[in-house]
Design a protein around this motif. Structure first.
Motif, short mmCIF file in Angstrom:
data_model
loop_
_atom_site.label_atom_id
_atom_site.label_comp_id
_atom_site.label_asym_id
_atom_site.label_seq_id
_atom_site.Cartn_x
_atom_site.Cartn_y
_atom_site.Cartn_z
N PHE A 149 -18.54 4.92 52.44
CA PHE A 149 -18.52 5.80 51.37
C PHE A 149 -17.40 6.26 50.67
O PHE A 149 -16.21 5.36 51.14
N TYR A 150 -17.29 6.52 49.47
CA TYR A 150 -16.01 6.82 48.62
C TYR A 150 -15.83 8.27 48.84
O TYR A 150 -16.70 9.07 48.37
N ASP A 151 -14.84 8.92 49.28
CA ASP A 151 -14.43 10.24 49.40
C ASP A 151 -14.06 10.58 48.08
O ASP A 151 -12.76 10.63 47.79
N ASP A 152 -14.89 11.16 47.20
CA ASP A 152 -14.36 11.75 46.14
C ASP A 152 -14.08 12.93 45.96
O ASP A 152 -13.90 13.93 44.91
N THR A 153 -13.90 13.74 47.21
CA THR A 153 -13.66 15.21 47.46
C THR A 153 -12.14 15.42 46.96
O THR A 153 -11.44 14.66 47.39
N ARG A 154 -11.77 16.48 46.46
CA ARG A 154 -10.34 17.08 46.23
C ARG A 154 -9.51 16.96 47.36
O ARG A 154 -8.11 16.49 47.35
N SER A 155 -9.83 17.38 48.36
CA SER A 155 -9.15 17.30 49.61
C SER A 155 -8.88 16.34 50.33
O SER A 155 -7.96 16.00 51.40
N ARG A 156 -9.49 15.28 49.81
CA ARG A 156 -9.67 14.00 50.66
C ARG A 156 -9.96 13.92 52.12
O ARG A 156 -9.37 13.06 52.95
N THR A 157 -10.97 14.73 52.60
CA THR A 157 -11.10 14.87 54.03
C THR A 157 -12.52 14.59 54.39
O THR A 157 -12.89 15.02 55.55
N GLN A 158 -13.28 14.27 53.34
CA GLN A 158 -14.73 13.87 53.87
C GLN A 158 -14.86 12.89 55.09
O GLN A 158 -14.23 11.96 55.18
N LYS A 159 -15.37 13.22 56.07
CA LYS A 159 -15.62 12.36 57.34
C LYS A 159 -16.97 11.71 57.43
O LYS A 159 -16.93 10.67 58.21
N TYR A 160 -17.75 12.19 56.88
CA TYR A 160 -19.23 11.79 57.07
C TYR A 160 -19.93 11.33 55.75
O TYR A 160 -19.57 11.93 54.86
N CYS A 161 -20.73 10.35 55.82
CA CYS A 161 -21.47 9.82 54.55
C CYS A 161 -22.56 11.08 54.07
O CYS A 161 -22.70 10.91 52.98
N ASP A 162 -22.81 11.85 54.91
CA ASP A 162 -23.81 12.86 54.61
C ASP A 162 -23.62 14.20 55.51
O ASP A 162 -23.89 13.99 56.63
#
Length: 185
Positions: A149-162
Motif C-alpha cells: 500500500f501507499y502511506d499517504d498519512t501526514r505522519s508517514r507512520t501507517q503500518k497496516y494495509c487496513d
C-alpha cells in the motif's frame, strides 16, 4: 487509498488472518472482470494464457520494485527503462472534464487489450513515484498479509494495509501475547 497498481499487485492473495490459504486471483475470471470494471478499463476476459503470463511477470516485477523502494532503495535507470517499456504500449488521449466544479485533465485509454491495461497499471505506479515518494510504499506489518500500500498519512507512520482488519488483528495478537507472558510469571 486504493490505487490501480496496488489493486493489481495485491491480486496475489495471502490469508491475512494467518491461515495457509493463498491464491493467485489474477487468473480468475471474476477478479479480472471486477478489476476492469472498478478501474473503467477494457480488455477481453478471461485473459489468454500468454496474457496471464505477462500479467504475472509484470505483477512480480512491480512487487519486487515496490518492496525495494519500501526498503529505501532508489529508482534505478534500469527500473525506469522497464516501466517506460511497459507504459509505451498504452494508447490514449488527454481529456478535460469538470469534476465537483473543478477542471481536471485526465488520460483516457483507447486500447482494449490486456497490454493496454498493463500500461495503465505501470503508469499509475510511475505517477505514484513522480507525485509522491517511493519510501511511502509499504508492506503491511502483518506478516501473514503481505499487501502493498501507499502511506499517504501526514505522519508517514501507517503500518497496516487496513487498520480495521490487519491493525485490529495485530492488536489482539499483542494483547494475547502479553497476557500469556504475564500468566507464566
Amino acid at each position: 487509498m486504493d490505487r490501480l497498481w496496488t489493486d493489481f499487485v495485491n491480486s496475489d492473495y495471502h490469508d491475512w488472518r494467518g491461515g495457509d490459504r493463498s491464491e493467485d486471483r489474477l487468473v480468475k475470471l471474476e477478479w479480472q472482470q471486477r478489476f476492469l470494471e472498478k478501474w473503467s478499463l477494457e480488455a477481453p476476459a478471461p485473459a489468454s494464457i500468454d496474457e496471464e503470463n505477462l500479467m504475472r511477470m509484470i505483477r512480480d516485477e512491480l512487487l519486487t520494485l515496490a518492496t525495494e523502494l519500501s526498503n529505501g532503495a532508489l529508482l534505478t535507470e534500469e527500473n525506469q527503462n522497464w516501466l517506460n517499456s511497459i507504459m509505451e504500449k498504452g494508447r490514449g488521449y488527454q481529456k478535460l472534464s469538470c469534476v465537483d466544479q473543478k477542471l481536471k485533465v485526465e488520460w483516457v485509454s483507447v486500447g482494449s487489450q490486456w497490454v493496454h491495461v498493463l500500461a495503465e497499471v505501470a503508469a499509475d505506479f510511475a505517477t505514484t513515484l513522480a507525485e509522491g515518494e517511493g519510501a511511502r510504499i509499504r508492506i503491511c506489518d502483518n506478516t501473514d498479509c503481505r499487501w502493498i500500500f501507499y502511506d499517504d498519512t501526514r505522519s508517514r507512520t501507517q503500518k497496516y494495509c487496513d487498520d480495521k482488519m490487519c491493525g485490529n488483528l495485530m492488536k489482539v495478537r499483542r494483547f494475547r501475547a502479553k497476557r500469556k507472558a504475564a500468566q507464566k510469571k
